[in-house]
Design a protein around this motif. Structure first.
Motif, PDB file in Angstrom:
ATOM      1  N   GLU A 364      32.593  61.044  11.308  1.00 54.80           N
ATOM      2  CA  GLU A 364      32.435  62.289  12.099  1.00 54.80           C
ATOM      3  C   GLU A 364      32.178  63.330  11.306  1.00 54.80           C
ATOM      4  O   GLU A 364      32.178  64.568  12.015  1.00 54.80           O
ATOM      5  CB  GLU A 364      33.732  62.349  13.002  1.00 54.80           C
ATOM      6  N   ALA A 365      32.463  63.270  10.006  1.00 52.51           N
ATOM      7  CA  ALA A 365      32.289  64.476   9.214  1.00 52.51           C
ATOM      8  C   ALA A 365      30.776  64.994   9.294  1.00 52.51           C
ATOM      9  O   ALA A 365      29.883  64.454   9.593  1.00 52.51           O
ATOM     10  CB  ALA A 365      32.539  64.057   7.708  1.00 52.51           C
ATOM     11  N   GLU A 366      30.711  66.589   9.397  1.00 52.67           N
ATOM     12  CA  GLU A 366      29.430  67.020   9.487  1.00 52.67           C
ATOM     13  C   GLU A 366      29.055  67.844   8.025  1.00 52.67           C
ATOM     14  O   GLU A 366      27.973  68.188   7.985  1.00 52.67           O
ATOM     15  CB  GLU A 366      29.588  68.111  10.535  1.00 52.67           C
ATOM     16  N   VAL A 367      30.036  67.953   7.213  1.00 53.60           N
ATOM     17  CA  VAL A 367      29.680  68.259   5.741  1.00 53.60           C
ATOM     18  C   VAL A 367      30.438  67.689   4.770  1.00 53.60           C
ATOM     19  O   VAL A 367      31.778  67.289   4.950  1.00 53.60           O
ATOM     20  CB  VAL A 367      29.931  70.058   5.939  1.00 53.60           C
ATOM     21  N   MET A 368      29.894  67.258   3.467  1.00 56.85           N
ATOM     22  CA  MET A 368      30.766  66.918   2.721  1.00 56.85           C
ATOM     23  C   MET A 368      30.385  67.383   1.258  1.00 56.85           C
ATOM     24  O   MET A 368      29.158  67.840   0.977  1.00 56.85           O
ATOM     25  CB  MET A 368      30.414  65.293   2.517  1.00 56.85           C
ATOM     26  N   PHE A 369      31.444  67.757   0.671  1.00 50.43           N
ATOM     27  CA  PHE A 369      31.406  68.655  -0.495  1.00 50.43           C
ATOM     28  C   PHE A 369      32.426  68.037  -1.624  1.00 50.43           C
ATOM     29  O   PHE A 369      33.088  67.339  -1.220  1.00 50.43           O
ATOM     30  CB  PHE A 369      31.611  70.009  -0.370  1.00 50.43           C
ATOM     31  N   ALA A 370      32.484  68.335  -2.955  1.00 51.04           N
ATOM     32  CA  ALA A 370      32.898  67.910  -3.911  1.00 51.04           C
ATOM     33  C   ALA A 370      33.152  68.807  -5.156  1.00 51.04           C
ATOM     34  O   ALA A 370      32.763  70.019  -5.056  1.00 51.04           O
ATOM     35  CB  ALA A 370      32.230  66.556  -4.343  1.00 51.04           C
ATOM     36  N   SER A 371      33.646  68.622  -6.120  1.00 47.11           N
ATOM     37  CA  SER A 371      34.187  69.494  -7.281  1.00 47.11           C
ATOM     38  C   SER A 371      32.925  69.552  -8.353  1.00 47.11           C
ATOM     39  O   SER A 371      32.972  70.135  -9.143  1.00 47.11           O
ATOM     40  CB  SER A 371      35.548  68.834  -7.900  1.00 47.11           C
ATOM     41  N   HIS A 372      31.721  68.754  -8.123  1.00 45.85           N
ATOM     42  CA  HIS A 372      30.538  69.158  -8.910  1.00 45.85           C
ATOM     43  C   HIS A 372      29.370  69.050  -7.870  1.00 45.85           C
ATOM     44  O   HIS A 372      29.516  68.468  -6.762  1.00 45.85           O
ATOM     45  CB  HIS A 372      30.447  67.822  -9.681  1.00 45.85           C
ATOM     46  N   HIS A 373      28.271  69.511  -8.336  1.00 45.71           N
ATOM     47  CA  HIS A 373      26.858  69.495  -7.759  1.00 45.71           C
ATOM     48  C   HIS A 373      27.232  70.308  -6.520  1.00 45.71           C
ATOM     49  O   HIS A 373      27.866  71.415  -6.419  1.00 45.71           O
ATOM     50  CB  HIS A 373      26.715  68.280  -7.472  1.00 45.71           C
ATOM     51  N   TRP A 374      26.464  69.982  -5.202  1.00 45.79           N
ATOM     52  CA  TRP A 374      26.291  70.762  -4.146  1.00 45.79           C
ATOM     53  C   TRP A 374      26.551  69.897  -2.871  1.00 45.79           C
ATOM     54  O   TRP A 374      26.717  68.554  -2.994  1.00 45.79           O
ATOM     55  CB  TRP A 374      24.723  71.256  -4.288  1.00 45.79           C
ATOM     56  N   PRO A 375      26.907  70.458  -1.831  1.00 49.00           N
ATOM     57  CA  PRO A 375      27.371  69.660  -0.662  1.00 49.00           C
ATOM     58  C   PRO A 375      26.239  68.986   0.095  1.00 49.00           C
ATOM     59  O   PRO A 375      25.112  69.049  -0.051  1.00 49.00           O
ATOM     60  CB  PRO A 375      27.723  70.886   0.474  1.00 49.00           C
ATOM     61  N   ARG A 376      26.646  68.103   0.964  1.00 54.74           N
ATOM     62  CA  ARG A 376      25.713  67.441   2.128  1.00 54.74           C
ATOM     63  C   ARG A 376      26.097  67.709   3.313  1.00 54.74           C
ATOM     64  O   ARG A 376      27.046  67.652   3.764  1.00 54.74           O
ATOM     65  CB  ARG A 376      25.674  65.897   1.670  1.00 54.74           C
ATOM     66  N   TRP A 377      25.066  67.975   4.126  1.00 57.27           N
ATOM     67  CA  TRP A 377      25.189  68.451   5.628  1.00 57.27           C
ATOM     68  C   TRP A 377      24.538  67.571   6.645  1.00 57.27           C
ATOM     69  O   TRP A 377      23.523  66.993   6.202  1.00 57.27           O
ATOM     70  CB  TRP A 377      24.752  69.775   5.872  1.00 57.27           C
ATOM     71  N   GLY A 378      25.387  67.200   7.666  1.00 54.71           N
ATOM     72  CA  GLY A 378      24.801  66.280   8.713  1.00 54.71           C
ATOM     73  C   GLY A 378      25.132  64.915   8.458  1.00 54.71           C
ATOM     74  O   GLY A 378      25.411  64.458   7.439  1.00 54.71           O
ATOM     75  N   ASN A 379      25.842  64.472   9.605  1.00 52.07           N
ATOM     76  CA  ASN A 379      26.706  63.106   9.490  1.00 52.07           C
ATOM     77  C   ASN A 379      25.611  62.072   9.045  1.00 52.07           C
ATOM     78  O   ASN A 379      26.292  61.153   8.269  1.00 52.07           O
ATOM     79  CB  ASN A 379      27.139  62.754  11.038  1.00 52.07           C
ATOM     80  N   ALA A 380      24.167  61.995   9.307  1.00 48.87           N
ATOM     81  CA  ALA A 380      23.538  60.912   8.906  1.00 48.87           C
ATOM     82  C   ALA A 380      23.358  60.974   7.445  1.00 48.87           C
ATOM     83  O   ALA A 380      23.524  60.072   6.555  1.00 48.87           O
ATOM     84  CB  ALA A 380      22.085  61.051   9.528  1.00 48.87           C
TER      85      ALA A 380
END
Length: 704
Positions: A364-380
C-alpha cells in the motif's frame, strides 16, 4: 617536477583522509619507500609512478558499457525529483579548523561522459551521488542529501521536526539543519530523533541537530531499536584498531579523488571528517512490530535484527503511506561480508525481513525512502524494488550454499557463483557496496568457515615462511619478475599478482617487485565496478609505491562512544589489549565496585588471561578497587589517570595496590598503521606509543 616526498605532503584532502580513519592523524613526514623519483610515468596521474589504463583494461570497460542497461534512466529522474534548493557552499568547515566536508573533488565526475580508468557502472552511481541539497520526498517529508555518506531525513510532527539518522558528524548535520530551516523548516524545533541502526553514519551527527539537555529533560525523545547501544559500541571496540586500518583500503582514505584514484564510496561520496557524538536513546523499540506516535505522527516500527546491522529497524508511516527502509534496501547490493571486517551477515534473514516489509507495508505504500540514495515513488515501483532486493539476498544465500553442497570451496566460489541475469540487469542490485565476489565468499565463511577442507591449507605456513621456497623453486627473483612482466603485458593481471605477490612476501624490500605489483594492482583496480574493490587495489598500489605515511598518531575515539561502553565491555577490551606474554606467571584477583550504579565485578588474572564476571565478588581478593562509574569514565576517556584518582581519594583501594601497576605493565597501545603490504613500513623506528593502561580506545566511529 615534484618529488614523491613533496607529492605526499601536498596530497589533496590528505588531512581529512587521515582524520576519517579515526585511528591515525598522521604528521607531515613523508614515506620512505625507496628512491625519490621525480619524473612521473604518466603525466595525468596523481602519483609519480602511476600508469595509464592498458588496452586490456580499456576493453573490460568497453564491454561493460555495451552490456549494462544504460537506457534505463529512471534512477536519474528519481534522484532529481523534489529538489527544493541545492547547497551552494561546496565545503563545510569542521569546528576543529579543517574541512568536515568538501564536494569540490567530485565535480570532475560530471566533466566527461566516460573515463578509461573508471568502470562505467561505478561512474554512474558516483554521478548519482553528486546530488547535494534539500529535497522534498512528499509534503511533510524532506531529505538533505550529499552532506555525508548517508542522508538526513526530516518528518513534520505536531510540534516540530522528527529527524531520521543524523549523519556522521556534528558539523554536517548542523549544516543540513541550517539549509532545511532556511527553506522549509519555518524555525520549528527538532522534536524527536530516530536512529535506524547501529552504524556511525546514522547517529554520529546527533549533536548537530539536538541539545543533549533537551534529551535528558525528556523534551526530545531519541528512539532506537532494542539493543542499540551495546551493539553500537561493541562494533567499534574489540577489533576497532584493525577495522580502522582496513578502512584505509575499503574506503581508499589515502587516495585523492580523480579518474585514477578515489571516485566515491557507492553509498555516498565519502565519510565526513567532523566530530562524531552519541546521545543515548531514551526509548527502545522492543517488539518485532511496534506502533506508537512520535510527536503526533503514527509510526509502525519493524525490528530487523541481524540484517545490514546487528540491530536495525524499518519504519512505516501509515497516514502518509511512506515506507522508511533504513539501510536494508538501498540502490545497491549491500555487504554480507564487509571488507573492513565485521561478523558476516545473514542474507537469508535479511531477505525474509524485506519480504515481510513488502507484505506488511509495501503493498500500500506510495513512497519508499531510506538512509542512502534517493526515494522511489508509486506502489508498482516500490514493489518492483522490494521484490528484486528480497531475491538478491535470498539468491546469494541459497545458490552459494547450493554450490558449496557440491564441493565448491571458499577459494573458488567467487569464480563460479553469479547472480541471475535479470538481477545483473537491475541497477539497484549492482555491487556498489557489497560485490558478488566478496559476498559469495562471505556466505561460505558464515556457514563453513575459512577452511576449504584440503588438509594442506588447514594449518598453513605464513607467507613470509613459505614464499622463499616458492621463489627458490620458481628460479629466483629475476625469473619471477620476467614472467610477471610478461603476464602484465598480456593483461593476465590476476595470474601476475599471484607470483609477484609471492616474491614480495619473500623479499619485502625488492623495489622492482613492489613497483611491478603496484602496476598490476592498479590495472585490476581500474577494472572494478565495486568501490571497495577498486579502493583496495589502488590503495595497495599506493602503499607499495609510497609506503605507509610517517608522523605522530592521535587518538580520535569519540568521548561519547567511550562513555557509552559498559563496564563489562571496557574490562573485556582490557583483556584484548593485554599482551599475554607479559602476563606469564601473574596470578591475582581484583574486586571492582562502582557504588553510584551498583555494579560489582570480579577480575581475575590466571593462565596469562584476564577475565571478568559481573554481579559477583571474591571472598579473599588480592585487591578491592572502589570507584564511581562516573569517575571511571574519566579514566576511560583519558581525562584522568587511575593513579591520580587513587592519590586524591576519588578511587579507593584495599589490599595490594601494586597489582594495578602489574596489570598496567601488560597493556600495549595498538599500532594504528600496521603493515599490510610487505616492505611498506618506514625503515626508521617510530618507537611504540606508550599505553595509557586504563584508557579505552575504541577508535573512530565505524560508518557503513
Amino acid at each position: 617536477m615534484s618529488t614523491r616526498r613533496a607529492f605526499i605532503k601536498a596530497l589533496p584532502g590528505a588531512g581529512a583522509a587521515f582524520s576519517l580513519a579515526g585511528s591515525a592523524v598522521w604528521g607531515e613526514g613523508a614515506p620512505r619507500a625507496g628512491d625519490e623519483r621525480t619524473v612521473p610515468a604518466f603525466a595525468d596521474h596523481f602519483h609519480p609512478q602511476g600508469k595509464p589504463p592498458s588496452a586490456f583494461t580499456r576493453e573490460v570497460l568497453r564491454r561493460a558499457r555495451s552490456t549494462l542497461p544504460f537506457s534505463d534512466e529512471r534512477d536519474f529522474a528519481e534522484q532529481r525529483r523534489g529538489l527544493i534548493a541545492p547547497m551552494t557552499a561546496m565545503t563545510i568547515p569542521a569546528d576543529a579548523g579543517h574541512l568536515a566536508w568538501d564536494m569540490r573533488p567530485f565535480r570532475f565526475l560530471d566533466e566527461e561522459d566516460a573515463f578509461d580508468t573508471i568502470h562505467p557502472s561505478l561512474l554512474r552511481i558516483s554521478r548519482l551521488n553528486n546530488n547535494y541539497g534539500l529535497y522534498e520526498v512528499i509534503p511533510g517529508i524532506y531529505q538533505v542529501r550529499g552532506f555525508d555518506l548517508s542522508d538526513l531525513t526530516f518528518v513534520r510532527g505536531r510540534t516540530g521536526w522528527i529527524v531520521f539518522d543524523p549523519l556522521v558528524s556534528r558539523e554536517t548535520a548542523r549544516a543540513a539543519l541550517a539549509l532545511f530551516q532556511e527553506h522549509v523548516g519555518e524555525g520549528r524545533p527538532v522534536s524527536a530523533v530516530i536512529y535506524s541502526h547501529t552504524h556511525g553514519d546514522h547517529w554520529g551527527g546527533v549533536r548537530g541537530v539536538v541539545d543533549e539537555e533537551d534529551v535528558r529533560s525528556g523534551k526530545v525523545p531519541v528512539i532506537a531499536p532494542a539493543g542499540f547501544l551495546a551493539h553500537t559500541v561493541a562494533e567499534n571496540v574489540y577489533a576497532g584498531n584493525a577495522m580502522n586500518r582496513r578502512l584505509f583500503y575499503q574506503y581508499g582514505l589515502l587516495l585523492p579523488s580523480g579518474p585514477h584514484g578515489y571516485v566515491g564510496q557507492g553509498l555516498g561520496q565519502r565519510v565526513s571528517a567532523g566530530a562524531s557524538g552519541l546521545i543515548a536513546p531514551t526509548r527502545h523499540v522492543e517488539k518485532p512490530i511496534e506502533e506508537f506516535e512520535v510527536d503526533g505522527v503514527r509510526m509502525v516500527f519493524q525490528n530487523t535484527p541481524d540484517t545490514e546491522a546487528p540491530r536495525e529497524m524499518n519504519t512505516y508511516l501509515p497516514d502518509m503511506k511512506a515506507l522508511w527502509m533504513a539501510e536494508n534496501v538501498i540502490a545497491s547490493l549491500h555487504n554480507i561480508y564487509t571488507l573492513r571486517g565485521a561478523p558476516v551477515r545473514d542474507p537469508l534473514n535479511w531477505s525474509k525481513y524485506i519480504n515481510e516489509a513488502l507484505y506488511r507495508f509495501g503493498r500500500e505504500a506510495e513512497v519508499m525512502f531510506a538512509s542512502h540514495h534517493w526515494p522511489r515513488w508509486g506502489n508498482a515501483r516500490i514493489q518492483e524494488v522490494l521484490r528484486a532486493q528480497r531475491d538478491l539476498y535470498a539468491h546469494m544465500n541459497n545458490q552459494v550454499l547450493h554450490l558449496a553442497n557440491q564441493g565448491v570451496t571458499i577459494n573458488e566460489i567467487h569464480t563460479v557463483y553469479a547472480l541471475p541475469k535479470s538481477l545483473q540487469q537491475t541497477w539497484h542490485c549492482r555491487g556498489y557496496h557489497g560485490s558478488p565476489e566478496h559476498n559469495s565468499r562471505g556466505v561460505i565463511q558464515r556457514y563453513l568457515g575459512f577452511w576449504d577442507c584440503n588438509p594442506a591449507t588447514l594449518i598453513p605456513l605464513p607467507a613470509s615462511e613459505s614464499a622463499p621456497l616458492y621463489v627458490e623453486m620458481m628460479g629466483g627473483a629475476g625469473a619471477i619478475l620476467a614472467r610477471g612482466r610478461r603476464l602484465h603485458e598480456e593483461g593476465k593481471y590476476r595470474l601476475a599478482q599471484e607470483i609477484v605477490n609471492t616474491l614480495i612476501q619473500a623479499e619485502p624490500h625488492n623495489r622492482a617487485a613492489k613497483e611491478l605489483l603496484a602496476d598490476i594492482f592498479e590495472q585490476i583496480g581500474y577494472q572494478q565496478e565495486n568501490p571497495g574493490l577498486r579502493n583496495s587495489f589502488l590503495s595497495g598500489a599506493y602503499e607499495l609505491r609510497s609506503g605507509i605515511p610517517e608522523g605522530a598518531t592521535a587518538n580520535s575515539s569519540s568521548p561519547d562512544v567511550v562513555r557509552a561502553m559498559t563496564t563489562e565491555l571496557f574490562l573485556n577490551f582490557l583483556g584484548i589489549r593485554m599482551d599475554s606474554r607479559k602476563a606469564e606467571g601473574l596470578r591475582f584477583t581484583i574486586n571492582l565496585v562502582t557504588p553510584d550504579n551498583g555494579e560489582r565485578f570480579v577480575i581475575e588474572m590466571e593462565n596469562a588471561t584476564l577475565t571478568n564476571i559481573a554481579g559477583f565478588q571474591a571472598e579473599n581478593p588480592d585487591l578491592t578497587l572502589t570507584i564511581d562509574r562516573a569517575e571511571l569514565e574519566r579514566t576511560m576517556t583519558g581525562e584522568r589517570t587511575l593513579e591520580a584518582q587513587i592519590a586524591d581519594g576519588t578511587a579507593r583501594v584495599e589490599g595490594d595496590a601494586g597489582i594495578l601497576a602489574q596489570l598496567a605493565a601488560t597493556m600495549v597501545a595498538f599500532d594504528p598503521r600496521f603493515e599490510i603490504m610487505p616492505g611498506t613500513k618506514p625503515g626508521a623506528p617510530h618507537g611504540q606509543r606508550q599505553a595509557d593502561a586504563y584508557r579505552a580506545e575504541p577508535r573512530a566511529v565505524i560508518a557503513e
